[in-house]
Write a protein that holds these residues in place. Structure first.
Motif, PDB file in Angstrom:
ATOM      1  N   VAL A 124       0.555 -11.854  13.244  1.00 19.71           N
ATOM      2  CA  VAL A 124       1.362 -10.657  13.479  1.00 19.71           C
ATOM      3  C   VAL A 124       0.508  -9.654  14.242  1.00 19.71           C
ATOM      4  CG1 VAL A 124       2.645  -8.759  12.414  1.00 19.71           C
ATOM      5  CG2 VAL A 124       2.680 -11.011  11.349  1.00 19.71           C
ATOM      6  N   MET A 182       1.739  -5.219  11.613  1.00 23.84           N
ATOM      7  CA  MET A 182       1.408  -5.840  10.331  1.00 23.84           C
ATOM      8  C   MET A 182       1.692  -4.882   9.174  1.00 23.84           C
ATOM      9  SD  MET A 182      -2.112  -7.708   9.179  1.00 23.84           S
ATOM     10  CE  MET A 182      -1.630  -9.218  10.009  1.00 23.84           C
ATOM     11  N   THR A 183       2.353  -5.406   8.152  1.00 20.49           N
ATOM     12  CA  THR A 183       2.662  -4.592   6.984  1.00 20.49           C
ATOM     13  C   THR A 183       1.468  -4.585   6.029  1.00 20.49           C
ATOM     14  OG1 THR A 183       3.563  -6.424   5.693  1.00 20.49           O
ATOM     15  CG2 THR A 183       5.084  -5.263   7.185  1.00 20.49           C
ATOM     16  N   GLN A 233       1.333  -7.896   4.201  1.00 24.00           N
ATOM     17  CA  GLN A 233       0.802  -9.017   4.987  1.00 24.00           C
ATOM     18  C   GLN A 233      -0.716  -8.950   5.066  1.00 24.00           C
ATOM     19  OE1 GLN A 233       3.158  -8.262   8.514  1.00 24.00           O
ATOM     20  NE2 GLN A 233       4.427 -10.082   8.144  1.00 24.00           N
ATOM     21  N   TRP A 234      -1.244  -7.770   5.341  1.00 14.33           N
ATOM     22  CA  TRP A 234      -2.704  -7.604   5.389  1.00 14.33           C
ATOM     23  C   TRP A 234      -3.330  -7.984   4.054  1.00 14.33           C
ATOM     24  CZ3 TRP A 234      -6.675  -6.518   8.650  1.00 14.33           C
ATOM     25  CH2 TRP A 234      -7.885  -6.115   8.067  1.00 14.33           C
ATOM     26  N   GLN A 280      -4.148 -12.133  15.306  1.00 20.02           N
ATOM     27  CA  GLN A 280      -4.519 -12.518  13.941  1.00 20.02           C
ATOM     28  C   GLN A 280      -5.692 -11.688  13.443  1.00 20.02           C
ATOM     29  OE1 GLN A 280      -5.180 -16.834  14.778  1.00 20.02           O
ATOM     30  NE2 GLN A 280      -7.355 -16.394  14.531  1.00 20.02           N
TER      31      GLN A 280
END
Length: 252
Positions: free
Chosen positions: A99, A104-105, A108-109, A156
């Protein structure tokens, strides 16, 4: 392929149900080790464990979420209860979320860092406690060439950051635990032809091959010899090392 004498050695492999983990687990078993297959997917892990038992080696499948310190401790405790010792820990479980950084949320991180970095710390810590008491043991953490370079064209950032951190975490543990005769090293693969990598968009894969001096992806089997070297007693002076196996990719 390099062979190694791992008779009477016990090992576990996280992320051992498929991909690099499965291939390495089978390689350790072929060279004499008893291997526990550790994965969140217990059903698939059990099938790999059965393959190892068919070789005449001891094996068990253990469901474990590496982001849970309690799960990890229970996994190591089970190995010690059933086998009495732990000689080799291959901390391999990991994920990648592609992402763009600006999109990126937080969730997600956190997921990438929790699995790829915190999971490696939890498993190393639990294995290390056992090995310090034993005064012997080998820990091998799966990092990546992405801990050395920025991959393109895929976004990424979280993955790259997590793998760079794994490399320095490995070196830090190696220094702390060297007086206890516990060796800690990392393995940094390049693009390896696993199910996850092969499912990437064709435009990405074409770019990777164009940039690779070797002109191809590696095979999972080509990592086994590297792990066997790091796991073997003959590598007794090798600790704090990041072994890059990437077909020359990081050399350009």
């Amino acid at each position: 392929m390099i062979t190694s004498n791992l008779e009477n050695k016990t090992a576990y492999v996280t992320g051992g149900a498929r991909g690099i983990g499965k291939t390495v687990a089978l390689g350790l078993a072929r060279n004499g080790a008893d291997v526990a297959i550790v994965d969140i997917d217990l059903e698939t892990a059990s099938r790999v464990s059965d393959e190892i038992k068919a070789m005449g080696r001891r094996s068990m499948a253990i469901s474990c979420d590496v982001t849970s310190a309690d799960d990890v401790q229970a996994m190591v405790d089970r190995i010690i209860i059933e086998w009495g010792k732990l000689d080799i820990a291959f901390n391999n479980a990991g994920i990648c979320i592609n992402v763009a950084a600006e999109e990126m949320t937080p969730a997600q991180w956190k997921k990438v860092i929790d699995i790829n970095l915190t999971g490696v710390f939890f498993t190393s810590q639990a294995a290390g406690k056992v090995m310090i008491k034993q005064k012997s043991g080998v820990i091998i953490n799966t990092a990546s060439m992405s801990g050395h370079i920025v991959n393109v064209p895929q976004p990424q950032s979280a993955y790259n950051a997590s793998k760079a951190a794994v490399i320095l975490l490995t070196k830090s543990l190696a220094v702390e635990w060297a007086p206890h005769h516990v060796r800690v090293n990392s393995l940094s693969p390049g693009y390896i032809a696993t199910e996850m990598t092969l499912s990437a968009p064709e435009e990405w894969k074409s770019r990777w091959l164009e940039m690779s001096p070797a002109g191809r992806m590696g095979n999972p089997e080509e990592l086994v010899s590297a792990v066997l070297y790091l796991a073997d007693d003959s590598a007794s002076f090798t600790t704090g090392t990041d072994l890059v196996v990437d077909g020359g990719f990081t050399s350009i």
